[in-house]
Scaffold this motif. Structure first.
Motif, PDB file in Angstrom:
ATOM      1  N   LEU A  76      63.422  58.717  49.695  1.00  0.00           N
ATOM      2  CA  LEU A  76      64.223  58.039  50.766  1.00  0.00           C
ATOM      3  C   LEU A  76      65.238  59.120  51.513  1.00  0.00           C
ATOM      4  CD1 LEU A  76      65.829  55.629  52.050  1.00  0.00           C
ATOM      5  CD2 LEU A  76      67.119  55.644  49.892  1.00  0.00           C
TER       6      LEU A  76
ATOM      7  N   ASP B 104      63.365  60.789  54.113  1.00  0.00           N
ATOM      8  CA  ASP B 104      62.871  59.864  55.364  1.00  0.00           C
ATOM      9  C   ASP B 104      64.126  59.864  56.215  1.00  0.00           C
ATOM     10  OD1 ASP B 104      60.452  59.697  54.310  1.00  0.00           O
ATOM     11  OD2 ASP B 104      60.668  57.242  53.667  1.00  0.00           O
TER      12      ASP B 104
ATOM     13  N   LEU C  44      67.811  51.547  49.829  1.00  0.00           N
ATOM     14  CA  LEU C  44      66.482  50.772  50.126  1.00  0.00           C
ATOM     15  C   LEU C  44      65.377  51.679  50.605  1.00  0.00           C
ATOM     16  CD1 LEU C  44      65.294  47.821  49.619  1.00  0.00           C
ATOM     17  CD2 LEU C  44      65.744  47.501  51.909  1.00  0.00           C
ATOM     18  N   TRP C  45      64.122  51.371  49.896  1.00  0.00           N
ATOM     19  CA  TRP C  45      63.117  52.269  50.378  1.00  0.00           C
ATOM     20  C   TRP C  45      61.695  51.749  50.056  1.00  0.00           C
ATOM     21  CZ3 TRP C  45      59.340  54.841  47.460  1.00  0.00           C
ATOM     22  CH2 TRP C  45      58.601  55.879  48.195  1.00  0.00           C
TER      23      TRP C  45
ATOM     24  N   ALA D 239      53.154  51.379  52.364  1.00  0.00           N
ATOM     25  CA  ALA D 239      53.423  49.959  52.210  1.00  0.00           C
ATOM     26  C   ALA D 239      54.337  49.226  53.128  1.00  0.00           C
ATOM     27  CB  ALA D 239      54.066  49.852  50.756  1.00  0.00           C
ATOM     28  N   ARG D 240      54.766  49.950  54.146  1.00  0.00           N
ATOM     29  CA  ARG D 240      55.783  49.432  55.078  1.00  0.00           C
ATOM     30  C   ARG D 240      55.244  48.233  56.102  1.00  0.00           C
ATOM     31  NH1 ARG D 240      58.738  55.231  56.219  1.00  0.00           N
ATOM     32  NH2 ARG D 240      59.285  55.237  54.251  1.00  0.00           N
ATOM     33  N   GLY D 241      55.921  47.384  56.461  1.00  0.00           N
ATOM     34  CA  GLY D 241      55.279  46.227  57.426  1.00  0.00           C
ATOM     35  C   GLY D 241      54.710  45.282  56.871  1.00  0.00           C
TER      36      GLY D 241
ATOM     37  N   GLY E 170      56.109  43.297  54.156  1.00  0.00           N
ATOM     38  CA  GLY E 170      56.963  42.395  53.645  1.00  0.00           C
ATOM     39  C   GLY E 170      57.456  42.831  52.443  1.00  0.00           C
ATOM     40  N   LEU E 171      57.182  44.088  52.017  1.00  0.00           N
ATOM     41  CA  LEU E 171      57.853  44.612  50.820  1.00  0.00           C
ATOM     42  C   LEU E 171      59.291  44.653  50.794  1.00  0.00           C
ATOM     43  CD1 LEU E 171      57.542  45.418  47.754  1.00  0.00           C
ATOM     44  CD2 LEU E 171      56.835  47.736  48.640  1.00  0.00           C
ATOM     45  N   GLY E 172      59.815  45.400  51.886  1.00  0.00           N
ATOM     46  CA  GLY E 172      61.332  45.457  52.155  1.00  0.00           C
ATOM     47  C   GLY E 172      62.107  44.278  51.790  1.00  0.00           C
ATOM     48  N   ARG E 173      61.570  43.214  52.450  1.00  0.00           N
ATOM     49  CA  ARG E 173      62.233  41.816  52.475  1.00  0.00           C
ATOM     50  C   ARG E 173      62.091  41.303  50.973  1.00  0.00           C
ATOM     51  NH1 ARG E 173      62.004  37.090  55.895  1.00  0.00           N
ATOM     52  NH2 ARG E 173      61.515  38.200  57.637  1.00  0.00           N
TER      53      ARG E 173
ATOM     54  N   ALA F   8      74.885  49.752  54.426  1.00  0.00           N
ATOM     55  CA  ALA F   8      75.465  50.647  55.586  1.00  0.00           C
ATOM     56  C   ALA F   8      73.932  51.134  56.177  1.00  0.00           C
ATOM     57  CB  ALA F   8      76.295  51.795  55.232  1.00  0.00           C
TER      58      ALA F   8
ATOM     59  N   ALA G 214      65.256  50.785  60.664  1.00  0.00           N
ATOM     60  CA  ALA G 214      65.992  50.182  59.604  1.00  0.00           C
ATOM     61  C   ALA G 214      66.863  48.996  60.203  1.00  0.00           C
ATOM     62  CB  ALA G 214      66.686  50.990  58.665  1.00  0.00           C
TER      63      ALA G 214
ATOM     64  N   ALA H  11      66.666  47.280  62.872  1.00  0.00           N
ATOM     65  CA  ALA H  11      65.810  46.212  63.575  1.00  0.00           C
ATOM     66  C   ALA H  11      65.372  45.244  62.203  1.00  0.00           C
ATOM     67  CB  ALA H  11      64.549  46.995  64.110  1.00  0.00           C
ATOM     68  N   PHE H  12      65.053  46.171  61.069  1.00  0.00           N
ATOM     69  CA  PHE H  12      64.715  45.418  60.039  1.00  0.00           C
ATOM     70  C   PHE H  12      65.592  44.613  59.492  1.00  0.00           C
ATOM     71  CE2 PHE H  12      64.738  45.841  55.352  1.00  0.00           C
ATOM     72  CZ  PHE H  12      63.944  45.158  54.804  1.00  0.00           C
ATOM     73  N   TYR H  13      66.780  45.162  59.318  1.00  0.00           N
ATOM     74  CA  TYR H  13      68.156  44.438  58.824  1.00  0.00           C
ATOM     75  C   TYR H  13      68.585  43.476  59.756  1.00  0.00           C
ATOM     76  CZ  TYR H  13      68.641  48.135  55.370  1.00  0.00           C
ATOM     77  OH  TYR H  13      68.515  49.207  54.316  1.00  0.00           O
TER      78      TYR H  13
HETATM   79  C1  LIG Z   1      63.554  50.082  56.220  1.00  0.00           C
HETATM   80  C2  LIG Z   1      62.527  49.775  55.224  1.00  0.00           C
HETATM   81  C3  LIG Z   1      63.016  49.506  53.842  1.00  0.00           C
HETATM   82  C4  LIG Z   1      61.913  48.432  55.688  1.00  0.00           C
HETATM   83  O1  LIG Z   1      60.890  48.188  54.541  1.00  0.00           O
HETATM   84  P1  LIG Z   1      59.455  47.179  54.955  1.00  0.00           P
HETATM   85  O2  LIG Z   1      58.695  47.310  53.489  1.00  0.00           O
HETATM   86  O3  LIG Z   1      58.809  47.859  56.057  1.00  0.00           O
HETATM   87  O4  LIG Z   1      59.877  45.821  55.730  1.00  0.00           O
HETATM   88  P2  LIG Z   1      58.955  44.486  55.712  1.00  0.00           P
HETATM   89  O5  LIG Z   1      57.716  44.751  55.769  1.00  0.00           O
HETATM   90  O6  LIG Z   1      59.840  43.783  54.399  1.00  0.00           O
HETATM   91  O7  LIG Z   1      59.772  43.866  57.043  1.00  0.00           O
HETATM   92  C5  LIG Z   1      60.500  42.775  57.048  1.00  0.00           C
HETATM   93  C6  LIG Z   1      60.573  42.096  58.299  1.00  0.00           C
HETATM   94  O8  LIG Z   1      61.138  43.228  59.065  1.00  0.00           O
HETATM   95  C7  LIG Z   1      60.194  43.538  60.067  1.00  0.00           C
HETATM   96  N1  LIG Z   1      60.484  44.793  60.444  1.00  0.00           N
HETATM   97  C8  LIG Z   1      60.048  46.016  59.550  1.00  0.00           C
HETATM   98  N2  LIG Z   1      60.183  47.230  60.319  1.00  0.00           N
HETATM   99  C9  LIG Z   1      60.415  46.684  61.434  1.00  0.00           C
HETATM  100  C10 LIG Z   1      60.862  47.465  62.720  1.00  0.00           C
HETATM  101  N3  LIG Z   1      60.690  48.958  62.630  1.00  0.00           N
HETATM  102  N4  LIG Z   1      61.359  47.031  63.940  1.00  0.00           N
HETATM  103  C11 LIG Z   1      61.221  45.393  63.954  1.00  0.00           C
HETATM  104  N5  LIG Z   1      61.047  44.808  62.641  1.00  0.00           N
HETATM  105  C12 LIG Z   1      60.778  45.352  61.804  1.00  0.00           C
HETATM  106  C13 LIG Z   1      58.889  43.188  59.578  1.00  0.00           C
HETATM  107  O9  LIG Z   1      58.038  42.738  60.689  1.00  0.00           O
HETATM  108  C14 LIG Z   1      59.528  41.881  59.091  1.00  0.00           C
HETATM  109  O10 LIG Z   1      59.677  40.699  59.713  1.00  0.00           O
HETATM  110  P3  LIG Z   1      58.786  39.445  59.526  1.00  0.00           P
HETATM  111  O11 LIG Z   1      58.532  39.200  58.366  1.00  0.00           O
HETATM  112  O12 LIG Z   1      59.359  38.446  60.436  1.00  0.00           O
HETATM  113  O13 LIG Z   1      57.247  39.648  60.030  1.00  0.00           O
HETATM  114  C15 LIG Z   1      61.337  50.736  55.134  1.00  0.00           C
HETATM  115  O14 LIG Z   1      60.749  50.915  56.423  1.00  0.00           O
HETATM  116  C16 LIG Z   1      61.812  52.263  54.656  1.00  0.00           C
HETATM  117  O15 LIG Z   1      61.928  52.486  53.659  1.00  0.00           O
HETATM  118  N6  LIG Z   1      62.319  53.127  55.641  1.00  0.00           N
HETATM  119  C17 LIG Z   1      62.699  54.418  55.411  1.00  0.00           C
HETATM  120  C18 LIG Z   1      63.897  54.533  54.585  1.00  0.00           C
HETATM  121  C19 LIG Z   1      65.080  53.487  55.256  1.00  0.00           C
HETATM  122  O16 LIG Z   1      65.342  53.723  56.338  1.00  0.00           O
HETATM  123  N7  LIG Z   1      65.817  53.010  54.425  1.00  0.00           N
HETATM  124  C20 LIG Z   1      66.858  52.147  54.888  1.00  0.00           C
HETATM  125  C21 LIG Z   1      68.092  52.990  54.644  1.00  0.00           C
HETATM  126  S1  LIG Z   1      69.572  52.159  55.187  1.00  0.00           S
END
Ligand SMILES: CC(C)(COP(=O)(O)OP(=O)(O)OC[C@H]1O[C@@H](n2cnc3c(N)ncnc32)[C@H](O)[C@@H]1OP(=O)(O)O)[C@@H](O)C(=O)NCCC(=O)NCCS
Length: 164
Positions: free
Chosen positions: A24, A27, A85-86, A91-93, A95-98, A120, A128, A130-132
């Protein structure tokens, strides 16, 4: 990729957990000062400073989350601060992060009665953010996160001992 299982980390996972947190840090461009011994002491002693989840595909770690309790009189209850969170790039994209955040929420509710999550994200981590955003997290308005470091604390503690 096969079935991914999420489970609580135990003391014997300190090395695996540290490896995930090091990845993490790489990254997101952080320096990594963690060690297995530090994590074992801080997370699995008499007064744990965090709880952790690991996501495992067979015996390969593909995700991790670290979280600690916070308390808010404004929100009238406890929450969890997600410090890490990592998920692994492969495995990304999916649904694992969710799933990891949902599992954090469930565990934190069970152990602390947590009703909210807090975290934070670096301003330059648009992915990240966009994900949150997508999950429904909202940025705090009208407040700034402040931290006092070890040296500042040493000076502050002199107020108690009178050694200033
Ligand atoms: C951020 C992180 C934890 C997300 O984990 P992930 O397993 O890719 O996320 P998910 O697959 O569960 O995504 C959940 C939702 O977010 C969306 N999403 C994921 N990445 C996205 C992106 N780059 N842009 C927009 N939406 C995104 C997914 O499409 C999904 O939405 P949906 O269920 O409506 O389709 C992962 O990308 C990661 O570890 N990144 C590197 C380390 C990092 O930045 N950690 C966070 C530090 S604050």
């Amino acid at each position: 990729m096969g079935e991914i299982a999420i489970r609580r980390a135990v003391a014997g996972d300190a090395e695996r957990l540290n490896d995930a947190l090091r990845r993490l840090s790489e990254d997101i461009g952080d320096s990594h000062a963690g060690t297995p011994a530090l994590l074992a002491r801080a997370g699995f002693g008499d007064h744990p400073a965090f709880r952790a989840l690991l996501a495992e595909n067979a015996s390969t770690i593909v995700g991790a989350a670290l979280y600690s309790p916070v308390f808010s009189t404004v929100r009238a209850g406890a929450g969890a601060y997600v410090s890490d969170l990592w998920t692994a790039p492969e495995a990304r994209g999916k649904g694992l992060g969710r799933r990891l955040l949902a599992a954090v929420a469930e565990d934190a509710e069970g152990v602390w009665g947590a009703t909210f999550l807090k975290l934070a994200v670096y301003d330059d981590n648009a992915m990240a953010r966009a994900f949150y955003d997508r999950l429904g997290f909202a940025a705090a308005r009208g407040e700034t996160t402040l931290t006092i470091d070890h040296n500042g604390l040493a000076a502050l503690k002199n107020e108690i001992t009178g050694n200033a």
